[in-house]
Design a protein around this motif. Sequence first.
Motif, short mmCIF file in Angstrom:
data_model
loop_
_atom_site.label_atom_id
_atom_site.label_comp_id
_atom_site.label_asym_id
_atom_site.label_seq_id
_atom_site.Cartn_x
_atom_site.Cartn_y
_atom_site.Cartn_z
N UNK A 81 0.84 -1.19 0.00
CA UNK A 81 0.00 0.00 0.00
C UNK A 81 0.88 1.24 0.00
N UNK A 82 0.27 2.37 -0.40
CA UNK A 82 0.96 3.64 -0.29
C UNK A 82 0.58 4.23 1.05
N UNK A 137 3.13 6.59 -6.28
CA UNK A 137 2.00 5.99 -7.00
C UNK A 137 2.47 5.06 -8.11
N UNK A 140 3.71 1.92 -6.53
CA UNK A 140 2.58 1.09 -6.11
C UNK A 140 2.02 0.31 -7.30
N UNK A 141 1.88 0.99 -8.44
CA UNK A 141 1.33 0.33 -9.62
C UNK A 141 2.23 -0.77 -10.15
N UNK A 144 1.79 -3.71 -8.07
CA UNK A 144 0.54 -4.40 -8.43
C UNK A 144 0.76 -5.28 -9.65
N UNK A 147 2.86 -8.27 -8.78
CA UNK A 147 2.15 -9.22 -7.92
C UNK A 147 1.20 -10.06 -8.77
#
Lengths: 232, 93
Positions: A81-82, A137, A140-141, A144, A147
């Motif tokens: 998470x941010x 951000x 974070x992307x 994602x 993952x």
Amino acid sequence: MVMGLRRFTERIGEGAGEPILDADNGEELMHVQPGVAIVLGNRAPESVGTLYITTKQVVWLSDVEKERGYAVNFLSVSLHAVSRDPEAYPSPCIYTQIETEDDDDEDSEGSDSECNTLDLSKITEMRLVPSDPSQLDSLFNIFCECAELNPDPNEEIEEEHNWIFSADQMEDDNAATDGVDDSECLLSENPANPIGYSNGNHDLARTVLELQINDQRFEDAEEMDRDTNGGH
Amino acid sequence: MLFFSYFKDLVGREVTVELKNDLAIRGTLHSVDQYLNIKLENTRVVDQEKYPHLLSVRNCFIRGSVVRYVQLPPEGVDIELLHDATRREARDG
């Protein structure tokens, strides 16, 4: 594959080189982020280093100490998470939770802030603090994306569920595996596998189904009197 | 693919995701993928005293394999529909 955080020291070349990846197995570098400090558990931040995000893992290599580096496979990253809440942590960062082999010691961070012995396998939280918070951000992307590239291996194997819902299905599925005549299947009950007990080899559903057979022996007396002409 | 389809329909709703390590996170369901990885927005931790570090993160990504439960808003659940769909999915594979 080791669950959890581990030391990573395999670098290319002599200097603060890039991590050596498992290219034979298709591991590729997705993103490089310089100027990142790493915080393991409740320890003080270790700075400064460079973050390497690959298709399989997150690697942080210290810019200062060539022997210092950490890595964690995406399969072990439970969530990321941010974090921008100063009450949670003074600097904006990517917060991650790491799944370890042993989940019993959730609270023990595996390290004494006084001494240097650090048990990485017990670290369950990791923060990555970029010197440039505007990168959060996009980091974070990328997390994602990577993952998503690493689903659990077990999940992909679940093609056949082998669940049984009807006697018809049973005849198709069990004829080959059982070696028992279908007509015998319905009426016999294997004494080695009593009702309701599954020893792991025996299909519990099949045992239950065997109980639901329309056998005249189980009919009520009244019904039989009324239903003498009815077919079954 | 049933739950993938089901969760896609719940996007935008408030859910609480309980992880296998007992952490419970509440947030707006932003998206879900075929592995049931979940992205939440406006997340806050349910038991803040136990997990202060996650006080409020704006977005979070939760790995599908660590989810124990997803608690749904009652108005987002049509039990009959879910029962039928589950039966069909299990039968047809």
